[in-house]
Design a protein around this motif. Structure first.
Motif, PDB file in Angstrom:
ATOM      1  N   LEU A 193     -95.069  43.765 -40.530  1.00  0.00           N
ATOM      2  CA  LEU A 193     -94.127  43.217 -41.495  1.00  0.00           C
ATOM      3  C   LEU A 193     -94.923  42.176 -42.283  1.00  0.00           C
ATOM      4  N   ILE A 194     -95.033  42.355 -43.588  1.00  0.00           N
ATOM      5  CA  ILE A 194     -95.861  41.490 -44.422  1.00  0.00           C
ATOM      6  C   ILE A 194     -95.005  40.888 -45.524  1.00  0.00           C
ATOM      7  N   ALA A 195     -94.949  39.556 -45.558  1.00  0.00           N
ATOM      8  CA  ALA A 195     -94.233  38.829 -46.615  1.00  0.00           C
ATOM      9  C   ALA A 195     -95.239  37.972 -47.368  1.00  0.00           C
ATOM     10  N   GLY A 196     -95.125  37.919 -48.688  1.00  0.00           N
ATOM     11  CA  GLY A 196     -96.077  37.130 -49.459  1.00  0.00           C
ATOM     12  C   GLY A 196     -95.714  37.053 -50.926  1.00  0.00           C
ATOM     13  N   LYS A 197     -96.703  36.677 -51.739  1.00  0.00           N
ATOM     14  CA  LYS A 197     -96.496  36.487 -53.169  1.00  0.00           C
ATOM     15  C   LYS A 197     -96.967  37.716 -53.951  1.00  0.00           C
ATOM     16  N   ALA A 198     -96.211  38.073 -54.973  1.00  0.00           N
ATOM     17  CA  ALA A 198     -96.538  39.248 -55.781  1.00  0.00           C
ATOM     18  C   ALA A 198     -97.669  38.961 -56.745  1.00  0.00           C
ATOM     19  N   GLU A 199     -98.535  39.962 -56.938  1.00  0.00           N
ATOM     20  CA  GLU A 199     -99.513  39.973 -58.012  1.00  0.00           C
ATOM     21  C   GLU A 199     -99.284  41.230 -58.830  1.00  0.00           C
ATOM     22  N   ALA A 200     -99.814  41.283 -60.015  1.00  0.00           N
ATOM     23  CA  ALA A 200     -99.563  42.410 -60.906  1.00  0.00           C
ATOM     24  C   ALA A 200    -100.189  43.696 -60.370  1.00  0.00           C
TER      25      ALA A 200
END
Length: 220
Positions: free
Chosen positions: A111-118
């Motif tokens: 399960l991976i949660a994080g910040k979006a990049e383009a």
């Protein structure tokens, strides 16, 4: 003798400065409840890691290359994020700067949660919620699909030491660190903080959807 003492203190100062620098560069994260981590994240996915390599990501202000670890992943399910599959996860090159280590053999699910990049990419740190899928509780897995999102209008307040109280009806008091000395205690593993119809928030336990009566009048 004077030279020997001076050399000793000079060496001691160097060692102390090195230690201070090492501590300053160490990664430090405040504990968060899984629901709070979900709400803070741009992207939350279930995925396998199928590749790993070190890449350059531009240069710093001195012209030195900035290194990052690139994990190539196979997305299994997206719980929160853009309308595009995530194919790449970036992180810092070491844990000292909050880099995350994942197994790239394609066998373990995360399960991976994080910040979006383009462009179907995301960035993660040790401060994000990243767990092997098999280590998560049934309640946590179920909450990813609906319940955590229902509680994003609530505030989970960490209790650092007793006595501690909430200051507003929209808060849930998180006491795992005080009672169980763990960030993976009962509330983190089995509870979600849900907003009720009157605007207040309260802990709800269980993997079934919250009952309408709970949303109206019940305590969890």
């Amino acid at each position: 003798m004077t030279c020997t003492i001076s050399s000793f203190f000079a060496t001691l100062v160097v060692l102390l400065l090195w230690r201070v620098e090492e501590i300053a560069e160490a990664c430090s994260c405040s504990p968060v409840h899984p629901q709070q981590a979900f709400c803070n994240a741009d992207v939350v996915i279930r995925a396998k890691v199928v590749g790993r390599k070190e890449v350059d990501s531009g240069n710093d202000i001195y012209g030195n290359p900035i290194k990052r670890i690139q994990y190539d992943i196979k997305q299994i399910k997206m719980f929160k994020g853009p309308d595009v599959d995530i194919e790449t996860v970036f992180t810092a090159p070491s844990s000292a700067v909050c880099g995350v280590t994942l197994e790239p053999n394609g066998k373990k699910e995360y399960l991976i949660a994080g910040k979006a990049e383009a462009g179907g990419k995301m960035h993660v740190t040790l401060c994000d919620f990243i767990e092997p899928w098999d280590s998560m509780t049934p309640t946590q897995k179920k909450s990813l699909s609906q319940r955590y999102q229902m509680g994003c209008g609530c505030k989970i307040t960490r209790c650092p030491a007793f006595p501690c109280t909430i200051t507003a009806p929209e808060e849930c008091l998180w006491t795992d660190l005080v009672i169980e000395k763990s960030v993976s205690g009962r509330q983190a593993s089995h509870y979600a903080c849900i907003k009720r119809s009157d605007g207040s928030c309260a802990w709800y336990r269980g993997i079934a959807p919250p009952k309408k009566e709970f949303l109206d009048i019940e305590d969890p």
